[in-house]
Design a protein around this motif. Structure first.
Motif, PDB file in Angstrom:
ATOM      1  N   VAL A 105      23.459   5.065 -23.467  1.00  0.00           N
ATOM      2  CA  VAL A 105      24.667   5.739 -23.941  1.00  0.00           C
ATOM      3  C   VAL A 105      25.840   5.685 -22.968  1.00  0.00           C
ATOM      4  CG1 VAL A 105      23.203   7.311 -25.239  1.00  0.00           C
ATOM      5  CG2 VAL A 105      24.103   8.036 -23.037  1.00  0.00           C
ATOM      6  N   TYR A 106      25.590   5.442 -21.691  1.00  0.00           N
ATOM      7  CA  TYR A 106      26.707   5.454 -20.734  1.00  0.00           C
ATOM      8  C   TYR A 106      27.570   4.199 -20.864  1.00  0.00           C
ATOM      9  CZ  TYR A 106      26.181   9.646 -17.933  1.00  0.00           C
ATOM     10  OH  TYR A 106      26.201  10.952 -17.500  1.00  0.00           O
ATOM     11  N   PRO A 107      28.888   4.314 -20.612  1.00  0.00           N
ATOM     12  CA  PRO A 107      29.771   3.134 -20.673  1.00  0.00           C
ATOM     13  C   PRO A 107      29.273   2.056 -19.722  1.00  0.00           C
ATOM     14  CG  PRO A 107      31.051   5.158 -20.472  1.00  0.00           C
ATOM     15  CD  PRO A 107      29.621   5.539 -20.250  1.00  0.00           C
ATOM     16  N   PHE A 108      29.348   0.837 -20.170  1.00  0.00           N
ATOM     17  CA  PHE A 108      28.856  -0.289 -19.378  1.00  0.00           C
ATOM     18  C   PHE A 108      29.872  -0.643 -18.296  1.00  0.00           C
ATOM     19  CE2 PHE A 108      28.699  -4.988 -18.871  1.00  0.00           C
ATOM     20  CZ  PHE A 108      27.474  -5.037 -18.231  1.00  0.00           C
ATOM     21  N   THR A 117      20.035  -4.283 -15.018  1.00  0.00           N
ATOM     22  CA  THR A 117      20.510  -3.613 -16.222  1.00  0.00           C
ATOM     23  C   THR A 117      21.813  -4.212 -16.711  1.00  0.00           C
ATOM     24  OG1 THR A 117      19.493  -1.569 -15.423  1.00  0.00           O
ATOM     25  CG2 THR A 117      21.064  -1.366 -17.226  1.00  0.00           C
ATOM     26  N   ILE A 118      22.670  -4.645 -15.782  1.00  0.00           N
ATOM     27  CA  ILE A 118      23.934  -5.276 -16.163  1.00  0.00           C
ATOM     28  C   ILE A 118      23.668  -6.508 -17.024  1.00  0.00           C
ATOM     29  CG2 ILE A 118      25.879  -6.630 -15.282  1.00  0.00           C
ATOM     30  CD1 ILE A 118      26.069  -4.681 -12.959  1.00  0.00           C
ATOM     31  N   VAL A 119      22.736  -7.345 -16.584  1.00  0.00           N
ATOM     32  CA  VAL A 119      22.413  -8.563 -17.324  1.00  0.00           C
ATOM     33  C   VAL A 119      21.848  -8.214 -18.692  1.00  0.00           C
ATOM     34  CG1 VAL A 119      20.952 -10.618 -17.373  1.00  0.00           C
ATOM     35  CG2 VAL A 119      22.033  -9.893 -15.224  1.00  0.00           C
ATOM     36  N   HIS A 126      26.438  -8.029 -26.420  1.00  0.00           N
ATOM     37  CA  HIS A 126      26.869  -9.272 -27.066  1.00  0.00           C
ATOM     38  C   HIS A 126      26.245  -9.410 -28.452  1.00  0.00           C
ATOM     39  CE1 HIS A 126      28.097 -13.447 -27.499  1.00  0.00           C
ATOM     40  NE2 HIS A 126      26.837 -13.755 -27.790  1.00  0.00           N
ATOM     41  N   ASN A 127      25.000  -8.957 -28.557  1.00  0.00           N
ATOM     42  CA  ASN A 127      24.265  -9.105 -29.820  1.00  0.00           C
ATOM     43  C   ASN A 127      24.211  -7.821 -30.637  1.00  0.00           C
ATOM     44  OD1 ASN A 127      22.882 -11.955 -29.699  1.00  0.00           O
ATOM     45  ND2 ASN A 127      22.625 -11.075 -27.664  1.00  0.00           N
ATOM     46  N   LEU A 128      24.944  -6.782 -30.213  1.00  0.00           N
ATOM     47  CA  LEU A 128      24.819  -5.483 -30.843  1.00  0.00           C
ATOM     48  C   LEU A 128      25.110  -5.519 -32.338  1.00  0.00           C
ATOM     49  CD1 LEU A 128      24.094  -2.610 -30.108  1.00  0.00           C
ATOM     50  CD2 LEU A 128      26.505  -2.133 -29.744  1.00  0.00           C
ATOM     51  N   GLY A 129      26.062  -6.343 -32.728  1.00  0.00           N
ATOM     52  CA  GLY A 129      26.413  -6.405 -34.137  1.00  0.00           C
ATOM     53  C   GLY A 129      25.285  -6.898 -35.019  1.00  0.00           C
ATOM     54  N   LYS A 130      24.339  -7.611 -34.416  1.00  0.00           N
ATOM     55  CA  LYS A 130      23.220  -8.149 -35.188  1.00  0.00           C
ATOM     56  C   LYS A 130      21.949  -7.318 -35.006  1.00  0.00           C
ATOM     57  CE  LYS A 130      24.977 -12.862 -34.592  1.00  0.00           C
ATOM     58  NZ  LYS A 130      24.670 -14.214 -34.057  1.00  0.00           N
TER      59      LYS A 130
END
Length: 237
Positions: A105-108, A117-119, A126-130
């Motif tokens: 939940v925290y801002p990236f 975790t960054i990677v 990048h893939n969240l929409g899918k």
């Protein structure tokens, strides 16, 4: 789970209550975030209060500070360690994976996450929409029973049917790989013939059947998170 030599009859209700507690949403949040006084907001808007900055860094970066980090408060760390006895042991049961952890939940940003975790988060965003994310809710007795049946069948397959053949299987696969190329098919067939023997084949079929029964029941206890609330289901077209 219960050793009858050390557990008396009057202890069993308390043990069962402890198990029930560990499968609760409340326990899952306690493992991930600590007590309600440590944070504000809910779901994707939950954040630690400023006075619990050390806990925030512990959860996001793995940074330890014995004067007040997550380990100090008994919160589950990045390495799955914890000190709070109320959520220890069965607390790691996979029936209550909680999607709204601080790392979700925290801002990236580079200041909020360690390199690994960054990677991973970059890939997820990048893939969240899918992607479709689910919160795993506590299951009912029928689902727990189906899971136990699946685990029993798997144990029978792995330990009583396949395990006695492990040495033979290892030797045959090595023979197939290191033997003459023109003998590979016949050598490899000796290996597959064991795995396709009636007893093992029947065990694999029973395992698949037990898994599907558990999987279908388990699906009734998966709830879409608010990340997906704005998405429409695919049309029949």
């Amino acid at each position: 789970m219960i050793n009858p030599k050390k557990v008396s009859e009057d202890m069993i209700p308390q043990i069962l209550n402890w198990i029930d507690w560990n499968y609760s949403t409340e326990a899952a949040i306690l493992r991930a975030w600590g007590t309600p006084d440590m944070y504000t907001g809910e779901g994707m808007n939950r954040r630690y209060k400023p006075e619990y900055k050390k806990v925030e860094e512990y959860k996001l970066l793995g940074k330890q500070d014995p004067t007040g980090d997550g380990w100090y408060y008994g919160i589950q760390g990045q390495d799955n360690t914890m000190t709070n006895p109320e959520v220890y042991g069965l607390a790691m049961a996979d029936e209550m994976g909680y999607v709204y952890s601080p790392s979700v939940v925290y801002p990236f940003s580079e200041s909020n996450y360690d390199q690994a975790t960054i990677v991973n988060t970059a890939w997820q965003q990048h893939n969240l929409g899918k992607m479709t994310l689910y919160a795993e809710l506590p299951v009912d007795d029928a689902t727990l029973q189906a899971k136990a049946e699946y685990e029993a069948v798997t144990n029978e397959l792995n330990h009583n049917l396949i395990a006695p053949q492990n040495d033979t299987l290892d030797n045959l696969i090595v023979k197939a790989i290191t033997g003459p190329v023109d003998k590979f098919e016949s050598n490899y067939k000796q290996y597959t013939d064991i795995l396709s023997s009636p007893a093992i084949a029947s065990g694999i079929a029973k395992q698949a059947e037990a898994w599907m029964k558990y999987h279908k029941l388990r699906a009734n206890f998966l709830k879409k998170t608010e990340l997906n609330s704005h998405r429409k289901e695919p049309s029949a077209e």
